[in-house]
Write an enzyme that holds these catalytic residues in place. Structure first.
Site, PDB file in Angstrom:
ATOM      1  N   LEU B 142       0.808  -1.227   0.000  1.00 50.94           N
ATOM      2  CA  LEU B 142       0.000   0.000   0.000  1.00 50.94           C
ATOM      3  C   LEU B 142       0.837   1.270   0.000  1.00 50.94           C
ATOM      4  O   LEU B 142       0.488   2.252   0.642  1.00 50.94           O
ATOM      5  CB  LEU B 142      -0.950   0.019   1.205  1.00 50.94           C
ATOM      6  CG  LEU B 142      -2.076  -1.016   1.167  1.00 50.94           C
ATOM      7  CD1 LEU B 142      -2.782  -1.048   2.512  1.00 50.94           C
ATOM      8  CD2 LEU B 142      -3.057  -0.694   0.056  1.00 50.94           C
ATOM      9  N   ASN B 168      -9.601   3.809  -4.531  1.00 49.53           N
ATOM     10  CA  ASN B 168      -9.505   2.616  -3.693  1.00 49.53           C
ATOM     11  C   ASN B 168      -8.976   3.047  -2.327  1.00 49.53           C
ATOM     12  O   ASN B 168      -7.964   3.734  -2.243  1.00 49.53           O
ATOM     13  CB  ASN B 168      -8.573   1.601  -4.364  1.00 49.53           C
ATOM     14  CG  ASN B 168      -8.476   0.304  -3.594  1.00 49.53           C
ATOM     15  OD1 ASN B 168      -7.809   0.225  -2.569  1.00 49.53           O
ATOM     16  ND2 ASN B 168      -9.138  -0.730  -4.091  1.00 49.53           N
ATOM     17  N   CYS B 199      -7.154  -5.570   4.592  1.00 51.00           N
ATOM     18  CA  CYS B 199      -6.051  -5.046   5.388  1.00 51.00           C
ATOM     19  C   CYS B 199      -6.189  -5.583   6.808  1.00 51.00           C
ATOM     20  O   CYS B 199      -7.292  -5.809   7.283  1.00 51.00           O
ATOM     21  CB  CYS B 199      -6.101  -3.523   5.458  1.00 51.00           C
ATOM     22  SG  CYS B 199      -6.298  -2.732   3.881  1.00 51.00           S
ATOM     23  N   THR B 262      -6.665 -10.195  -4.433  1.00 51.26           N
ATOM     24  CA  THR B 262      -5.693 -11.245  -4.741  1.00 51.26           C
ATOM     25  C   THR B 262      -5.759 -12.384  -3.735  1.00 51.26           C
ATOM     26  O   THR B 262      -6.197 -12.217  -2.598  1.00 51.26           O
ATOM     27  CB  THR B 262      -4.262 -10.677  -4.720  1.00 51.26           C
ATOM     28  OG1 THR B 262      -4.051 -10.024  -3.463  1.00 51.26           O
ATOM     29  CG2 THR B 262      -4.051  -9.695  -5.846  1.00 51.26           C
ATOM     30  N   GLY B 312     -10.345 -10.678 -11.882  1.00 52.99           N
ATOM     31  CA  GLY B 312      -9.523 -11.859 -11.664  1.00 52.99           C
ATOM     32  C   GLY B 312      -9.088 -12.499 -12.967  1.00 52.99           C
ATOM     33  O   GLY B 312      -9.843 -13.250 -13.582  1.00 52.99           O
TER      34      GLY B 312
END
Lengths: 297, 389
Positions: B142, B168, B199, B262, B312
């Site tokens: 990040l 985002n 996170c 991910t 994806g």
């Protein structure tokens, strides 16, 4: 020159050293605008498993013939795919990318230092320097004589000095051992090679100003003016500029994948702020968190 | 319940909706944040005229009778309408400016910018990326200049673009997310927020928001309270069952879901026999994760009624069509941009061509065709439960 996405045709492909290849592509759009130190990001044709492009330094770029060359070692499926290309095949090239070497207009003597495949990063600078009437010494280091870059691929005017780890050719030891002999002669130095070599080189040149003493009188670059971190002006004044390597994603500065830690405590993108850096811009010693802590104080 | 004020009780069918979707009986998004009915006339769909995209094969069609205008627009709600369903994924397209002239950003449906946090972050030590079979691992950590810098430096540029930019947002606590959302609210150029909830939640002992339904719902509701911006929440695939989490996020007032982030993975440097990435752990993306992401979109589409933006491993039109078939209304292209920056724009053209080839005036008919038919509106499908091994 702004980056472009071009289709380049393979003209010649040769294995010049064990597992090391030199390929020539016809790409006039890139050959005319590229500068030494910049690179291209090339898409592999094997898209079933390979999702990333591969970055290659411009090894040479000839605006007259429109040819560019890249020099690489086969280290995996991506680079092996390139070796199977045949003349006439086309590849998809994004470039020119990154910032080039910055040569001070007053520099007459350029010292190039290359470790192994690092020759690919500084090779083009020899052409540019000779074209501009400068003298070039190229110090090259390899593990043994059989990995020494062929002098036939270098311009005749380059003075070529070789070091091998096993002493099978030239100086026995590291290429960085040779640098002090040339540091008084050289106005600027430019290096590319493995990270440990560049870190060692940064230590070698750190004491240069003190060693040279009066020899630097009147020739101190910058004259007290301090340029912004990483600016072109600051780099032009740096005695040593290095071309760095890092695992790379997008190569345009979007993904932040290819960073090295800067001495300002900010990650520097190899693809955008680099791949060429002034030696003082890169934090050579200490872990990521140590550098951050130091930069914070 | 305040957060449910937009729930549609009697579906108002848009003109672009197809018989297939009507049969599926989906509660269709028909109201915006103010509760007013959205009709085709109130939206401003960008119509792609024949041949405009310059795609091969379209030029010839102009000599014949002009086909019906094609409407590829996607209405997410709260006034957020994408001109087309092809988006670019957070982290792969920076702030939209990095690719320069190579990509015409205004042809992309929307851009999700790099993950943005309250304070600047330097990110993880390198190496940060590595290629893996059919994909790549990244652990950028990040890195970003912080929300204030994003608002000052990039939002003014975005304002001039036709394409929508979705920021985002990431954080380590609910307070972080809320404060970032509060600062983004009302900033010209910011079209929406995509919450990255994968996170670690420092307040909950480092557990990710995304793997816990109550934490995911909690952070969504908290952000919902401070902003009227369209709110997308990005699901993590690293969970046993995504459905309760998706449902909690919907109930908390999200306008849409992004599926998926991910997959967690690691790589080993074979020479040094040590973890390759500086952060050891990375997120796997690329074609390797497409079947997983398809499965999660398929599952999620059967339990929520808000739109799903799929992501994806998209590398070609076929992938987009597959995601539409399992219920996504739009799709994000990520890792494939690194290999082919022109892919998102090309996918827009190819999708338009495909719709024309099928005689459609919109891609809406392609949405949800692979989902099991529902009997009554809102009833969960039994198949979605049974298929799991």
């Amino acid at each position: 020159m702004t980056m472009r996405l071009v289709s380049a045709e393979l003209v010649d492909s040769r294995e010049i050293l064990p597992d090391q290849w030199l390929q020539s592509f016809h790409a006039p759009e890139l050959a005319s605008g590229a500068r030494a130190g910049q690179f291209v990001h090339v898409r592999t044709g094997d898209l079933s498993g390979l999702v990333l492009r591969r970055p290659f330094s411009f090894n040479t770029a000839d605006p007259v013939t429109g040819m560019i060359t890249i020099h690489f070692r086969t280290v995996g499926r991506g680079t092996e795919w390139f070796t199977r290309l045949r003349p006439g095949d086309r590849i998809d090239v994004l470039g020119p990318l990154g910032r080039p070497f910055e040569v001070d207009p007053r520099s007459r003597h350029l010292l190039l230092v290359a470790g192994g495949l690092g020759i690919a990063g500084v090779r083009m600078l020899a052409d540019e320097a000779l074209r501009d009437g400068r003298q070039v010494v190229l110090l090259f280091g390899a593990a043994s004589a059989r990995e020494v870059y062929p002098s036939s691929l270098l311009p005749d005017e380059v003075e070529y000095v070789v070091a091998t780890d096993d002493g099978s050719l030239g100086h026995r030891g590291y290429v960085t051992d040779l640098v002090p002999q040339y540091e008084a002669w050289a106005d600027q130095a430019f290096a590319c090679g493995p990270h440990p070599m560049l870190a060692a080189l940064s230590r070698v040149v750190a004491g240069r100003r003190e060693r040279m003493g009066v020899a630097t009188l009147g020739r101190k670059r910058g004259g007290g003016r301090s340029d912004a971190f990483g600016s072109t002006a600051a780099r032009r004044k740096a005695f040593l500029q290095v071309s760095m390597e890092q695992n790379m994603g997008c190569a345009v500065g979007a993904c932040l994948g290819c960073v090295v830690m800067g001495t300002n405590g900010q990650p520097q993108r190899v693809c955008r702020e680099g791949p060429v850096f002034g030696v003082d811009e890169v934090a050579w010693e200490g872990t990521w968190s140590q550098v951050l802590a130091e930069a914070a104080t | 319940m305040k957060s449910r004020k937009r729930v549609v009780t009697s579906p108002v069918v848009r003109s672009t909706i197809t018989p297939k979707r009507q049969r599926a009986g989906w509660p269709l998004r028909a109201t915006n944040s103010r509760g007013s009915v959205s009709t085709p006339g109130t939206r401003s769909p960008v119509r792609i005229e024949p041949g405009r995209g310059g795609a091969p094969g379209t030029a010839g069609a102009t000599t014949e009778a002009p086909p019906a205008p094609l409407d590829l627009s996607v209405d997410i709600g709260r006034g957020l309408v994408f001109a087309n369903p092809i988006l670019v994924a957070s982290g792969t397209f920076g702030y939209g400016i990095e690719y320069g002239d190579v990509v015409d950003v205004n042809r992309i449906g929307a851009i999700c910018c790099k993950g943005t946090t309250l304070k600047p972050r330097v990110g993880n030590p390198p190496p940060r990326v590595t290629e893996t079979p059919g994909g790549m691992l990244n652990s950028i950590g990040l890195q970003n200049p912080g929300v204030n810098a994003v608002i000052e430096k990039y939002a003014p540029l975005w304002q001039a673009w036709q394409t929508k930019v979705i920021v985002n947002v990431a954080g380590e606590s609910v307070v972080d997310y809320v404060e970032v959302a509060r600062r983004l609210d009302g900033v010209p150029g910011v079209a929406g927020i995509e919450l990255n909830i994968s996170c670690p939640n420092v307040g909950k002992g480092g557990l990710q928001f995304a793997i816990d339904a109550s934490a995911a719902g909690g952070v969504t509701a908290a952000v919902r309270r401070v902003t009227d911006l369209p709110l997308l929440v990005k699901l993590s695939p690293n969970v046993a069952d995504v459905r309760p989490i998706a449902k909690a996020i919907e109930d908390a007032g999200a306008d849409a879901l992004t599926a998926v982030n991910t997959l967690s993975g690691i790589a080993v440097d074979p020479g040094r026999r040590r973890p390759l990435l500086g952060n050891v752990f990375g997120g796997l993306s690329g074609p390797a994760i497409k079947p997983v992401a398809l499965r999660i979109v398929y599952e999620t589409a059967q339990v929520v009624s808000i739109p799903i933006v799929a992501i994806g491993g998209i590398t070609e039109l076929r992938d987009v069509l597959e995601y539409l078939a399992v219920g996504a209304v739009a799709a994000q292209v990520g890792t494939a941009i690194f290999a082919d920056p022109t892919l998102p724009v090309r996918l827009v053209d190819e999708l338009a061509d495909e719709c024309r080839r099928l005689g459609l005036t919109s891609h809406q008919a392609l949405i949800g065709t692979a989902l099991p038919a529902r009997r009554g509106s809102g009833a969960a499908s039994a198949k979605g439960v049974e298929y799991r091994p």
